[in-house]
Structures are given as structure tokens and as C-alpha cells.
Design an enzyme around this catalytic site. Structure first.
Site, short mmCIF file in Angstrom:
data_model
loop_
_atom_site.label_atom_id
_atom_site.label_comp_id
_atom_site.label_asym_id
_atom_site.label_seq_id
_atom_site.Cartn_x
_atom_site.Cartn_y
_atom_site.Cartn_z
CE LYS A 164 16.09 2.92 13.93
NZ LYS A 164 15.77 3.27 12.54
N GLY A 213 4.53 12.55 6.97
CA GLY A 213 5.01 12.06 8.25
C GLY A 213 6.14 12.93 8.78
CG ASP A 230 17.57 4.54 9.56
OD1 ASP A 230 17.75 3.36 9.20
OD2 ASP A 230 17.22 4.85 10.71
N GLY A 284 9.51 -0.07 -0.25
CA GLY A 284 10.27 0.28 0.95
C GLY A 284 11.30 -0.74 1.40
CE1 TYR A 291 9.87 -4.96 5.88
CE2 TYR A 291 10.60 -2.69 6.14
CZ TYR A 291 10.53 -3.98 6.61
OH TYR A 291 11.12 -4.30 7.81
P1 ATR Z 1 8.93 6.37 12.57
O1 ATR Z 1 9.86 6.84 13.66
O2 ATR Z 1 9.16 4.96 12.13
O3 ATR Z 1 8.87 7.31 11.42
P2 ATR Z 1 6.71 7.27 14.19
O4 ATR Z 1 7.63 8.16 14.91
O5 ATR Z 1 5.76 6.43 14.97
O6 ATR Z 1 7.48 6.28 13.23
O7 ATR Z 1 5.92 8.16 13.13
C1 ATR Z 1 4.78 7.71 12.52
C2 ATR Z 1 4.23 8.78 11.57
O8 ATR Z 1 2.98 8.31 11.06
C3 ATR Z 1 3.98 10.12 12.21
O9 ATR Z 1 4.27 11.14 11.30
C4 ATR Z 1 2.49 10.04 12.52
O10 ATR Z 1 1.85 11.29 12.61
P3 ATR Z 1 1.79 12.10 14.02
O11 ATR Z 1 3.12 12.77 14.17
O12 ATR Z 1 0.66 13.05 13.85
O13 ATR Z 1 1.54 11.06 15.08
C5 ATR Z 1 1.98 9.31 11.31
N1 ATR Z 1 0.67 8.70 11.54
C6 ATR Z 1 0.41 7.60 12.25
N2 ATR Z 1 -0.92 7.35 12.25
C7 ATR Z 1 -1.51 8.34 11.52
C8 ATR Z 1 -2.86 8.64 11.14
N3 ATR Z 1 -3.88 7.86 11.51
N4 ATR Z 1 -3.06 9.74 10.37
C9 ATR Z 1 -2.04 10.53 9.98
N5 ATR Z 1 -0.75 10.28 10.32
C10 ATR Z 1 -0.48 9.22 11.07
#
Ligand code: ATR
Length: 292
Positions: A82, A145, A119, A257, A236
Site C-alpha cells: 500500500k 494502534g 480505507d 470490523g 473481524y
Molecule cells: P495495520 O497497517 O494493518 O494497521 P500494522 O502496521 O502491523 O497493521 O499495525 C499493527 C498495530 O498493532 C500497531 O499499532 C502495533 O503497535 P506497534 O506500533 O507498537 O508495533 C499494534 N500491536 C501489535 N502487537 C501489539 C502488542 N502485542 N501490544 C500492543 N500493540 C500491538
């Protein structure tokens, strides 16, 4: 003649004039988009096809550039392409640039590539469909996130009139980058203070992968969240996450979702195939039946 249909397939008869679109990702086998667009193509009786396009990152730019030569109407772009797509298309709309990613590419009549991002549109339309009186202006929105989904949601919420967005992320630098890129009334909260971020919130959205099948659970006490707040999980799978179940049990309106996936697909389908498609309960059921 009997039509042979296996789970996950639909009967399609193509002509030499078929409009063709698809989804580029790596891997792409798990994508529900072919099933989703295939359902609409069949329902609206369109001479068209929407195909999965497994494209490795190293080949992505060349594959996208080849679309006009192959006669494609366009594609959706998904993980991990993306952000790269933004740098490949000939034009991108301001929303895609603010989000920093393209999820929909339309081949223009002159063979150039238009990059868009639906999105955020899908996110807002899903909330509106789930809670008809929902308004972004109702109060602060909390986003758990700071990944791509959070970016798209934050841009859409700001455009829809949210007075404040609280970004809660484990990696604070990522939240800071998001805030710097997008601007506006964004506040950053530590992951450890995620319950504090819920005070006076009108919307809570989980955009992390926590709570998804195979991922760790989302641990979050909702005590400080007003019961009038709307709660949305971008996860989802499962459809009813623990977050949504807990929110529902205490009286919050909840939105799952799946609708974001369905609604984000509408602008692309309309651009490629010339029909404004509807998100219906039957479509939801059909997409959910998909394996994986
Ligand atoms: P997308 O682009 O689909 O939103 P991504 O870029 O992989 O997916 O983002 C995943 C989100 O989940 C991030 O905000 C990530 O936090 P970090 O920026 O700190 O990595 C969060 N996330 C994933 N695993 C996590 C965990 N165990 N605890 C807290 N946050 C988590």
C-alpha cells in the site's frame, strides 16, 4: 446444464469484452476481496472479473505499471504494497497522500494510473451503517494502534469533524510520526495509560492486531469509557471480538470490523465496473462463509 460450484467459487461467463480488476498482495491467498467483488459482479450481472494477483514486493512496481498494457480497469492494493503504491501511481488524491498509502488504483482512459485510498471511507461508512445516528463530532475518538489502519481512520475522523483524536500505541515514536504526518487535534497516550485515554471518549476503535485469531488478546478495562461511546474493532476474525463482547455487555453500541472491508471496496468497484454496489446482509454472509 448443471453449473458446478465449489465453495469459494462462483460461476462466471466472460466475454472478450470483460472488464478485469483484481487485488495485488503478497501473500494474497487469504484476501476476501475476490469473493466480495465476485459476489457483486454476479449480483449485478456484469461481464467482468476480479482476480487475486500474488505479486512479490520486488516485482510490485513493474506489475502495477503493466496494468494498462494488460487492459486492466484497475486493482486493489493490499499488504505489503500500500505504501509503495503511492510512489508508483501517476496521480494520487489528497486523502491517499495524507494517509501515506494507496489501496485502490484506477487505470485512466489515457493509460495512466490514479491512486486513491478508500480505507477511511470504508471505516466511516461502516460506523454510519452500524450506528445510524453516529457523528464524529460527538466527542473525542480513541484509536488503539498507529499502523496503516489507524492512519486511514484518523484522517477520515478528522475530515468527518472529530474534535480530538487520542492515539494510544505501544511504540510511541510511531504514534508521534502519525501525528506529525497527519496534523490536527491529535493527542498521544502511552499504551500503559490506555484506560486513562477512555475518559469522556465518544468513540473507541481497536486498529491493532490484538484480539485477532492467533494474536495475543487485547487487555483493556472499559470502566472509564462512557456507556454512550461507540466501540468499533477493525479485527473481524473473529467477528465478535472480546472487546466488542465486553463493550456490548456494559451497554455500549458496537460495530464489528467486517463492514470496513465491505464498504472500502465500493469506490473501486464503481470506478472499474460502472455500478455503485450495495453492502447487504447477504453480502456479509457470503463473505463470512469464505474459508480463512
Ligand atoms: P495495520 O497497517 O494493518 O494497521 P500494522 O502496521 O502491523 O497493521 O499495525 C499493527 C498495530 O498493532 C500497531 O499499532 C502495533 O503497535 P506497534 O506500533 O507498537 O508495533 C499494534 N500491536 C501489535 N502487537 C501489539 C502488542 N502485542 N501490544 C500492543 N500493540 C500491538
Amino acid at each position: 446444464m448443471t453449473e458446478v460450484q465449489r465453495p469459494g467459487t462462483i460461476g462466471l461467463t466472460l466475454s472478450g469484452r470483460s472488464r478485469v480488476a483484481g487485488v495485488m498482495g503478497w501473500p494474497v491467498a487469504h484476501s476476501r476481496s475476490p469473493r466480495l467483488h465476485g459476489y457483486w459482479l454476479r449480483i449485478y450481472g456484469i461481464d467482468g472479473a476480479y482476480v487475486p494477483l500474488p505479486v512479490q514486493p520486488v516485482h510490485f512496481a513493474a506489475a502495477l505499471r503493466a496494468l494498462p498494457m494488460l487492459g486492466f480497469a484497475g486493482v486493489n492494493v493490499t499488504v505489503p504494497h500500500k505504501e509503495a503504491a503511492l510512489g508508483v501511481v501517476d496521480r494520487s488524491d489528497p486523502t491517499a497522500r495524507r494517509i501515506g498509502a494507496v489501496n485502490t488504483v484506477v487505470v485512466a482512459p489515457d493509460g495512466t494510473l490514479d491512486g486513491r485510498n478508500s480505507d477511511g471511507f470504508g471505516f466511516i461508512e461502516n460506523l454510519r451503517a452500524g450506528v445510524p445516528n453516529w457523528s464524529a463530532a460527538a466527542g473525542p475518538a480513541v484509536l488503539l494502534g498507529a499502523g496503516g489502519a489507524a492512519r486511514a481512520s484518523a484522517v477520515a475522523l478528522l475530515d468527518a469533524g472529530a474534535p480530538e483524536i487520542r492515539i494510544v500505541n505501544r511504540t510511541i515514536e510511531r504514534a508521534e510520526r502519525l501525528s506529525k504526518d497527519i496534523g490536527g487535534p491529535l493527542r498521544i497516550h502511552d499504551w500503559a495509560d490506555r484506560t486513562g485515554a477512555l475518559v469522556d471518549a465518544a468513540l473507541l476503535v481497536n486498529t491493532t492486531t490484538l484480539g485477532m485469531s492467533g494474536q495475543p488478546p487485547l487487555v483493556l478495562a472499559l470502566d472509564r469509557l462512557p456507556t454512550g461511546a461507540v466501540v468499533n474493532d477493525i479485527v473481524y476474525s473473529p467477528l465478535q471480538t472480546e472487546l466488542l463482547a465486553a463493550a456490548k455487555a456494559r451497554g455500549n453500541a458496537v460495530v464489528d470490523g467486517l463492514g470496513m472491508l465491505l464498504h472500502q471496496a465500493r469506490p473501486g468497484f464503481a470506478a472499474w465496473f460502472g455500478v455503485e454496489p450495495a453492502v447487504t446482509p447477504e453480502l456479509r454472509r457470503f463473505v463470512l462463509e469464505a474459508p480463512g
